[in-house]
Design a protein around this motif. Sequence first.
Motif, PDB file in Angstrom:
ATOM      1  N   MET A  56      -3.911  16.526   4.558  1.00 52.45           N
ATOM      2  CA  MET A  56      -4.309  15.239   3.989  1.00 52.45           C
ATOM      3  C   MET A  56      -4.532  14.268   5.143  1.00 52.45           C
ATOM      4  N   LEU A  57      -5.776  13.795   5.283  1.00 51.52           N
ATOM      5  CA  LEU A  57      -6.101  12.802   6.304  1.00 51.52           C
ATOM      6  C   LEU A  57      -6.027  11.426   5.670  1.00 51.52           C
ATOM      7  N   PHE A  58      -5.347  10.504   6.328  1.00 52.84           N
ATOM      8  CA  PHE A  58      -5.143   9.180   5.763  1.00 52.84           C
ATOM      9  C   PHE A  58      -5.264   8.128   6.856  1.00 52.84           C
ATOM     10  N   ASP A  59      -5.514   6.886   6.459  1.00 50.43           N
ATOM     11  CA  ASP A  59      -5.599   5.759   7.370  1.00 50.43           C
ATOM     12  C   ASP A  59      -4.181   5.401   7.795  1.00 50.43           C
ATOM     13  N   GLY A  60      -3.860   5.656   9.052  1.00 55.47           N
ATOM     14  CA  GLY A  60      -2.498   5.499   9.541  1.00 55.47           C
ATOM     15  C   GLY A  60      -2.015   4.070   9.674  1.00 55.47           C
ATOM     16  N   VAL A  61      -2.900   3.075   9.645  1.00 55.70           N
ATOM     17  CA  VAL A  61      -2.467   1.685   9.768  1.00 55.70           C
ATOM     18  C   VAL A  61      -2.506   0.944   8.437  1.00 55.70           C
ATOM     19  N   CYS A  62      -2.902   1.631   7.384  1.00 56.17           N
ATOM     20  CA  CYS A  62      -3.013   1.025   6.050  1.00 56.17           C
ATOM     21  C   CYS A  62      -1.687   1.190   5.306  1.00 56.17           C
ATOM     22  N   ASN A  63      -1.129   0.091   4.838  1.00 55.76           N
ATOM     23  CA  ASN A  63       0.145   0.165   4.114  1.00 55.76           C
ATOM     24  C   ASN A  63       0.011   0.946   2.813  1.00 55.76           C
ATOM     25  N   LEU A  64      -1.097   0.789   2.105  1.00 56.94           N
ATOM     26  CA  LEU A  64      -1.321   1.550   0.874  1.00 56.94           C
ATOM     27  C   LEU A  64      -1.373   3.048   1.179  1.00 56.94           C
ATOM     28  N   CYS A  65      -2.095   3.409   2.224  1.00 53.97           N
ATOM     29  CA  CYS A  65      -2.274   4.824   2.572  1.00 53.97           C
ATOM     30  C   CYS A  65      -0.965   5.469   3.010  1.00 53.97           C
ATOM     31  N   THR A  66      -0.205   4.781   3.864  1.00 55.11           N
ATOM     32  CA  THR A  66       1.064   5.353   4.299  1.00 55.11           C
ATOM     33  C   THR A  66       2.056   5.403   3.137  1.00 55.11           C
ATOM     34  N   GLY A  67       1.974   4.430   2.242  1.00 54.68           N
ATOM     35  CA  GLY A  67       2.804   4.494   1.035  1.00 54.68           C
ATOM     36  C   GLY A  67       2.427   5.678   0.170  1.00 54.68           C
ATOM     37  N   GLY A  68       1.119   5.967   0.082  1.00 62.38           N
ATOM     38  CA  GLY A  68       0.657   7.134  -0.666  1.00 62.38           C
ATOM     39  C   GLY A  68       1.152   8.428  -0.051  1.00 62.38           C
ATOM     40  N   VAL A  69       1.139   8.504   1.274  1.00 61.21           N
ATOM     41  CA  VAL A  69       1.631   9.704   1.956  1.00 61.21           C
ATOM     42  C   VAL A  69       3.128   9.874   1.712  1.00 61.21           C
TER      43      VAL A  69
END
Length: 172
Positions: A56-69
């Motif tokens: 799973m590739l995600f935006d590492g500086v996005c709070n929503l994305c890291t919360g999703g991970v």
Amino acid sequence: MALRFSVGCSLLSLSSPQNVSKRITTSATLSPPRRDPVNWVEATSGFFERDSRPIMLFDGVCNLCTGGVKFVRDVDQNRRIRYEALQSEAGKNLLRRSGRAPDDISSVVLVEKERSYIKSEAVLKIMQYLELPYPQLAFFLQFVPLFIRDFLYDNVANNRYTIFGRTDSCDI
């Protein structure tokens, strides 16, 4: 010299060529698409040699994305999914493998050995790897037309920094 035609209720009038302004024709030639000399599927095949789990590739500086991970990591008790930030070198190479630009951080991407998924398709595919009830929820959400799912996805993705904020570095 002018020609006049009566067509129904309207009158069509054509004037002589002297009164017509010159036409300007522009043309452009398109260069052929650049071929990347690197076969990114082969170049990144090492990611799947010893471990066939999707990434799973995600935006590492996005709070929503890291919360999703973090959510996926907590729900994925069997550890079926691996994670990589889009901004990392591995993430950029996997983006290239998926046919995307290495600096494209607009979407979550799920990279499997044979295929990649983006936007709402990636989210649904990730849900299929999770514990119950998420695979069943993904099954029902697939009946929502893709253009509607991606429209909703894009609206959230385009406003994710404004709504959820961002960090200076990846927390995961």
